[in-house]
Design a protein around this motif. Structure first.
Motif, PDB file in Angstrom:
ATOM      1  N   LYS A 150      27.373 -14.591   6.336  1.00 20.99           N
ATOM      2  CA  LYS A 150      26.470 -15.568   6.949  1.00 20.99           C
ATOM      3  C   LYS A 150      27.245 -16.691   7.642  1.00 20.99           C
ATOM      4  CE  LYS A 150      22.975 -14.855   3.330  1.00 20.99           C
ATOM      5  NZ  LYS A 150      22.201 -15.524   2.241  1.00 20.99           N
ATOM      6  N   ASP A 151      28.517 -16.892   7.245  1.00 23.00           N
ATOM      7  CA  ASP A 151      29.285 -18.031   7.734  1.00 23.00           C
ATOM      8  C   ASP A 151      30.484 -17.656   8.589  1.00 23.00           C
ATOM      9  OD1 ASP A 151      27.555 -19.568   6.163  1.00 23.00           O
ATOM     10  OD2 ASP A 151      28.914 -19.587   4.452  1.00 23.00           O
ATOM     11  N   PHE A 152      30.996 -16.440   8.437  1.00 17.14           N
ATOM     12  CA  PHE A 152      32.192 -16.000   9.144  1.00 17.14           C
ATOM     13  C   PHE A 152      31.833 -14.872  10.102  1.00 17.14           C
ATOM     14  CE2 PHE A 152      33.771 -18.207   5.533  1.00 17.14           C
ATOM     15  CZ  PHE A 152      35.043 -18.673   5.861  1.00 17.14           C
ATOM     16  N   SER A 153      32.534 -14.828  11.218  1.00 18.25           N
ATOM     17  CA  SER A 153      32.227 -13.793  12.210  1.00 18.25           C
ATOM     18  C   SER A 153      32.788 -12.438  11.821  1.00 18.25           C
ATOM     19  CB  SER A 153      32.769 -14.199  13.582  1.00 18.25           C
ATOM     20  OG  SER A 153      34.183 -14.374  13.542  1.00 18.25           O
ATOM     21  N   SER A 154      33.862 -12.434  10.996  1.00 19.39           N
ATOM     22  CA  SER A 154      34.492 -11.179  10.594  1.00 19.39           C
ATOM     23  C   SER A 154      34.870 -11.237   9.125  1.00 19.39           C
ATOM     24  CB  SER A 154      35.743 -10.906  11.433  1.00 19.39           C
ATOM     25  OG  SER A 154      35.445 -10.913  12.816  1.00 19.39           O
ATOM     26  N   ILE A 155      34.651 -10.140   8.410  1.00 20.78           N
ATOM     27  CA  ILE A 155      34.988 -10.050   6.987  1.00 20.78           C
ATOM     28  C   ILE A 155      35.888  -8.847   6.776  1.00 20.78           C
ATOM     29  CG2 ILE A 155      34.133  -9.976   4.628  1.00 20.78           C
ATOM     30  CD1 ILE A 155      33.076 -12.378   6.116  1.00 20.78           C
ATOM     31  N   VAL A 156      37.064  -9.078   6.215  1.00 19.88           N
ATOM     32  CA  VAL A 156      37.997  -8.005   5.879  1.00 19.88           C
ATOM     33  C   VAL A 156      37.754  -7.609   4.433  1.00 19.88           C
ATOM     34  CG1 VAL A 156      40.406  -7.295   5.748  1.00 19.88           C
ATOM     35  CG2 VAL A 156      39.667  -8.915   7.520  1.00 19.88           C
ATOM     36  N   LEU A 157      37.387  -6.365   4.215  1.00 21.78           N
ATOM     37  CA  LEU A 157      36.974  -5.868   2.903  1.00 21.78           C
ATOM     38  C   LEU A 157      38.121  -5.067   2.305  1.00 21.78           C
ATOM     39  CD1 LEU A 157      33.494  -4.598   4.097  1.00 21.78           C
ATOM     40  CD2 LEU A 157      33.996  -6.822   3.048  1.00 21.78           C
ATOM     41  N   VAL A 158      38.636  -5.532   1.178  1.00 20.97           N
ATOM     42  CA  VAL A 158      39.811  -4.906   0.569  1.00 20.97           C
ATOM     43  C   VAL A 158      39.470  -4.410  -0.830  1.00 20.97           C
ATOM     44  CG1 VAL A 158      42.231  -5.205  -0.065  1.00 20.97           C
ATOM     45  CG2 VAL A 158      41.274  -6.521   1.847  1.00 20.97           C
ATOM     46  N   ALA A 159      39.738  -3.146  -1.088  1.00 17.18           N
ATOM     47  CA  ALA A 159      39.595  -2.547  -2.413  1.00 17.18           C
ATOM     48  C   ALA A 159      40.106  -1.113  -2.319  1.00 17.18           C
ATOM     49  CB  ALA A 159      38.147  -2.577  -2.905  1.00 17.18           C
ATOM     50  N   ARG A 160      40.067  -0.407  -3.440  1.00 19.33           N
ATOM     51  CA  ARG A 160      40.591   0.955  -3.460  1.00 19.33           C
ATOM     52  C   ARG A 160      39.557   2.001  -3.073  1.00 19.33           C
ATOM     53  NH1 ARG A 160      43.266   0.224  -9.369  1.00 19.33           N
ATOM     54  NH2 ARG A 160      41.345  -0.963  -9.546  1.00 19.33           N
ATOM     55  N   ASN A 161      38.295   1.734  -3.356  1.00 16.62           N
ATOM     56  CA  ASN A 161      37.248   2.746  -3.181  1.00 16.62           C
ATOM     57  C   ASN A 161      36.602   2.635  -1.797  1.00 16.62           C
ATOM     58  OD1 ASN A 161      34.730   4.188  -3.302  1.00 16.62           O
ATOM     59  ND2 ASN A 161      34.915   4.202  -5.528  1.00 16.62           N
TER      60      ASN A 161
END
Length: 256
Positions: free
Chosen positions: A25-36
């Motif tokens: 809702k606040d950022f234009s881009s979200i980097v999603l980090v995890a193993r699955n």
């Protein structure tokens, strides 16, 4: 929405997923980090629904090279890092006298060293953006007990690490805080109760009902409630808050 980029680790489930969705809702881009990767794709779909651009980076932050890869891919895709939320990391709740060296090492490799390496790798980009970092710890940092000695020890180390990063950040213009969630109802907690209940001759539902009473709270927290606090900490409204340790635990900790 101005161009801004947040990296969220542990984004495949629980608090990490809730934080990634909230920050969309606040950022234009979200980097999603995890193993699955499959679970990250589910998070990415929710992020996209809210108008932010997701980037999936599916790797294991316990591996030393992973932090560099996350930052390289982020900068290649978006050119900046405005916020870093270190949420990944599960530490087994095993008695102090029963934990093996490998279990200790595995717990530290992801939650402590993964966060440390990623924060260092992202630091110059965060400095350039005047960004913010949050390291997620837990209440056991301030009351470690034998049944979950590793959790308490590693969580305490995370709080100290956040304080050290915050000290450096004063000169570099990077804001750093730590958050200590209390008992939050995530998939991981339910799995723990499913293991715990038969050992104590009770049902999972009874265990879920009894635990809040045992620790003196009205109910479990929800991941989305922690996500709101995390979103505040990386927002312009919290820019003068740095080096702080914030508990959100429904009153579990009774000390001042």
């Amino acid at each position: 929405m101005t161009k801004s980029v947040a990296i969220v680790t542990g984004a495949s489930q629980g608090i990490g997923r809730a934080a990634a969705v909230r920050l969309a809702k606040d950022f234009s881009s979200i980097v999603l980090v995890a193993r699955n990767r499959d679970k990250l794709m589910e998070t990415a779909a929710k992020v996209k629904e809210l108008g932010a651009e997701p980037l999936i980076v599916d790797l294991d932050l316990a591996e030393a090279a992973s932090a560099r890869i996350v930052v390289e891919r982020t900068l290649a895709a978006f050119g900046r890092v405005d916020a870093l939320l270190n949420i990944a990391g599960a530490v087994p709740q095993i008695d102090l006298f029963e934990m093996t060296d490998k279990q200790w090492d595995d717990g530290m490799a992801l939650k402590l060293h993964g966060a440390r390496r990623l924060t260092i790798e992202a630091w110059q980009a965060l400095k350039a953006a005047g960004g913010a970092v949050v390291l997620t710890s837990g209440n056991s940092a301030i009351f470690p007990k034998a049944p979950y000695a590793a959790v308490g020890t590693i969580n305490a180390a995370i709080v100290a690490l956040a304080k050290a990063f915050a000290d450096r950040g004063i000169a570099d213009g990077v804001q750093v805080n730590s958050v200590l969630p209390g008992p939050v109802m995530t998939g991981r907690r339910r799995s723990y109760l499913e293991h715990w209940a038969p050992l104590h001759q009770t049902t999972v539902e009874e265990a879920m009902e009894q635990f809040p009473k045992d620790v003196g709270i009205a109910r479990y927290g929800e991941p989305e409630e922690i996500a709101e606090l995390l979103a505040f900490l990386v927002s312009p409204a919290a820019r003068w808050m740095t080096g702080s340790m914030l508990r959100m635990d429904g009153g579990e900790v009774k000390s001042i």
